[in-house]
Design a protein around this motif. Sequence first.
Motif, PDB file in Angstrom:
ATOM      1  N   THR A 110       0.788  -1.296  -0.279  1.00 20.90           N
ATOM      2  CA  THR A 110      -0.198   0.001   0.241  1.00 20.90           C
ATOM      3  C   THR A 110       0.956   1.461  -0.208  1.00 20.90           C
ATOM      4  N   TYR A 111       0.213   2.467  -0.972  1.00 21.91           N
ATOM      5  CA  TYR A 111       1.294   3.554  -1.107  1.00 21.91           C
ATOM      6  C   TYR A 111       0.467   4.301  -1.225  1.00 21.91           C
ATOM      7  N   GLU A 112       0.976   5.688  -1.613  1.00 22.18           N
ATOM      8  CA  GLU A 112       0.350   7.173  -1.443  1.00 22.18           C
ATOM      9  C   GLU A 112       0.665   7.988  -2.246  1.00 22.18           C
ATOM     10  N   VAL A 113       0.175   8.457  -3.392  1.00 23.24           N
ATOM     11  CA  VAL A 113       0.693   9.090  -4.217  1.00 23.24           C
ATOM     12  C   VAL A 113       0.181  10.817  -4.455  1.00 23.24           C
ATOM     13  N   THR A 114       1.201  11.199  -4.301  1.00 24.09           N
ATOM     14  CA  THR A 114       0.609  12.651  -4.632  1.00 24.09           C
ATOM     15  C   THR A 114       1.233  13.018  -5.800  1.00 24.09           C
ATOM     16  N   SER A 115       0.557  14.315  -6.417  1.00 18.35           N
ATOM     17  CA  SER A 115       0.541  15.292  -7.346  1.00 18.35           C
ATOM     18  C   SER A 115       0.288  16.446  -7.050  1.00 18.35           C
ATOM     19  N   THR A 116       1.231  17.451  -6.661  1.00 15.37           N
ATOM     20  CA  THR A 116       1.171  18.875  -6.803  1.00 15.37           C
ATOM     21  C   THR A 116       0.611  19.615  -8.264  1.00 15.37           C
ATOM     22  N   VAL A 117       0.841  18.724  -8.817  1.00 17.87           N
ATOM     23  CA  VAL A 117       0.679  19.753 -10.631  1.00 17.87           C
ATOM     24  C   VAL A 117      -0.601  19.404 -11.609  1.00 17.87           C
ATOM     25  N   SER A 118      -1.710  18.456 -10.936  1.00 17.06           N
ATOM     26  CA  SER A 118      -2.342  17.903 -11.843  1.00 17.06           C
ATOM     27  C   SER A 118      -3.222  16.689 -11.726  1.00 17.06           C
ATOM     28  N   VAL A 119      -4.491  16.544 -11.398  1.00 17.63           N
ATOM     29  CA  VAL A 119      -5.123  15.108 -11.334  1.00 17.63           C
ATOM     30  C   VAL A 119      -4.564  14.479 -12.367  1.00 17.63           C
ATOM     31  N   ASP A 120      -4.317  14.970 -13.863  1.00 20.40           N
ATOM     32  CA  ASP A 120      -3.763  13.720 -15.043  1.00 20.40           C
ATOM     33  C   ASP A 120      -2.361  13.596 -14.418  1.00 20.40           C
ATOM     34  N   ASN A 121      -1.667  14.621 -13.835  1.00 17.33           N
ATOM     35  CA  ASN A 121      -0.350  13.977 -13.599  1.00 17.33           C
ATOM     36  C   ASN A 121      -0.172  12.727 -12.695  1.00 17.33           C
ATOM     37  N   LEU A 122      -0.888  12.285 -11.239  1.00 17.41           N
ATOM     38  CA  LEU A 122      -1.563  11.962 -10.570  1.00 17.41           C
ATOM     39  C   LEU A 122      -1.814  10.779 -11.207  1.00 17.41           C
ATOM     40  N   GLY A 123      -3.124  10.258 -12.608  1.00 17.77           N
ATOM     41  CA  GLY A 123      -3.600   9.611 -13.166  1.00 17.77           C
ATOM     42  C   GLY A 123      -1.825   8.800 -13.277  1.00 17.77           C
ATOM     43  N   MET A 124      -0.464   9.875 -14.344  1.00 18.50           N
ATOM     44  CA  MET A 124      -0.103   9.435 -14.840  1.00 18.50           C
ATOM     45  C   MET A 124       1.246   8.313 -13.360  1.00 18.50           C
ATOM     46  N   GLN A 125       1.856   8.727 -12.844  1.00 18.63           N
ATOM     47  CA  GLN A 125       2.243   8.404 -11.621  1.00 18.63           C
ATOM     48  C   GLN A 125       1.815   7.372 -10.640  1.00 18.63           C
ATOM     49  N   ILE A 126       0.502   6.986 -10.646  1.00 16.82           N
ATOM     50  CA  ILE A 126       0.098   5.563 -10.079  1.00 16.82           C
ATOM     51  C   ILE A 126       0.502   4.710 -11.360  1.00 16.82           C
ATOM     52  N   SER A 127      -0.265   5.448 -12.745  1.00 14.50           N
ATOM     53  CA  SER A 127      -0.041   3.526 -13.673  1.00 14.50           C
ATOM     54  C   SER A 127       1.388   3.935 -14.326  1.00 14.50           C
ATOM     55  N   GLU A 128       2.721   3.931 -13.708  1.00 11.44           N
ATOM     56  CA  GLU A 128       3.785   4.095 -13.775  1.00 11.44           C
ATOM     57  C   GLU A 128       4.029   2.772 -12.551  1.00 11.44           C
ATOM     58  N   LYS A 129       3.616   3.412 -11.409  1.00 11.16           N
ATOM     59  CA  LYS A 129       4.034   2.596 -10.471  1.00 11.16           C
ATOM     60  C   LYS A 129       3.569   0.974 -10.747  1.00 11.16           C
ATOM     61  N   LEU A 130       2.007   1.646 -10.966  1.00  9.97           N
ATOM     62  CA  LEU A 130       0.951   0.157 -11.123  1.00  9.97           C
ATOM     63  C   LEU A 130       2.281  -0.989 -12.628  1.00  9.97           C
ATOM     64  N   LYS A 131       2.232  -0.168 -13.538  1.00  9.60           N
ATOM     65  CA  LYS A 131       3.330  -1.199 -15.198  1.00  9.60           C
ATOM     66  C   LYS A 131       4.347  -1.705 -14.229  1.00  9.60           C
ATOM     67  N   ASP A 132       4.780  -1.472 -13.289  1.00  8.11           N
ATOM     68  CA  ASP A 132       6.276  -1.927 -12.624  1.00  8.11           C
ATOM     69  C   ASP A 132       5.796  -3.466 -12.171  1.00  8.11           C
ATOM     70  N   SER A 133       4.176  -3.405 -11.180  1.00 10.88           N
ATOM     71  CA  SER A 133       4.481  -4.074 -10.483  1.00 10.88           C
ATOM     72  C   SER A 133       3.614  -5.726 -10.952  1.00 10.88           C
ATOM     73  N   ILE A 134       3.707  -6.837 -10.911  1.00 10.98           N
ATOM     74  CA  ILE A 134       3.184  -8.512 -11.337  1.00 10.98           C
ATOM     75  C   ILE A 134       2.169  -9.004 -10.076  1.00 10.98           C
ATOM     76  N   MET A 135       1.663  -7.330  -9.426  1.00 11.09           N
ATOM     77  CA  MET A 135       0.542  -7.920  -8.648  1.00 11.09           C
ATOM     78  C   MET A 135      -0.943  -7.760 -10.020  1.00 11.09           C
ATOM     79  N   PRO A 136      -1.683  -9.043  -9.826  1.00 15.66           N
ATOM     80  CA  PRO A 136      -2.854  -9.029 -10.671  1.00 15.66           C
ATOM     81  C   PRO A 136      -3.659  -8.202 -10.342  1.00 15.66           C
ATOM     82  N   TYR A 137      -3.947  -7.293  -8.749  1.00 16.38           N
ATOM     83  CA  TYR A 137      -4.946  -6.187  -8.086  1.00 16.38           C
ATOM     84  C   TYR A 137      -4.610  -5.056  -8.129  1.00 16.38           C
ATOM     85  N   TYR A 138      -5.570  -4.378  -7.921  1.00 18.30           N
ATOM     86  CA  TYR A 138      -5.172  -3.265  -7.166  1.00 18.30           C
ATOM     87  C   TYR A 138      -6.352  -2.569  -6.594  1.00 18.30           C
ATOM     88  N   SER A 139      -6.459  -1.742  -5.774  1.00 14.11           N
ATOM     89  CA  SER A 139      -7.688  -1.278  -5.678  1.00 14.11           C
ATOM     90  C   SER A 139      -6.707   0.381  -5.424  1.00 14.11           C
TER      91      SER A 139
END
Length: 118
Positions: free
Chosen positions: A64-93
């Motif tokens: 479990t981790y917190e993702v934060t962006s002071t730029v925009s919600v698009d930047n938040l989505g990009m950061q989440i996507s990058e973290k999840l792309k590197d993961s091998i876990m099959p599920y996330y919330s």
Amino acid sequence: MEKRVWMTLLATGSLLVAGSVAAGNDVVVDSDVTKVTQVLAAEVKAERITVEQAKEMELNRAETYEVTSTVSVDNLGMQISEKLKDSIMPYYSIEFNDPTSDDESYKAVVTEYFGKVE
């Protein structure tokens, strides 16, 4: 800070949740959630589930981790996507920040899950 009233509709599987919230410019609300969810669905192999679904499926929490962006919600989505792309876990919330927050950033708590251990 400008305040707006949003109607929040979140679809999670067959569950539909509705409610009204007062939100400032710096919080993640329904249209932002939809935008981030669409980006993640297109870019991430893992399946998005709710915390309740993870409990029902008896999944194990991997990280479990917190993702934060002071730029925009698009930047938040990009950061989440990058973290999840590197993961091998099959599920996330994802749980987005509280719409009543006075914080100047966009935040989400991401939890990754793996299957039930026999």
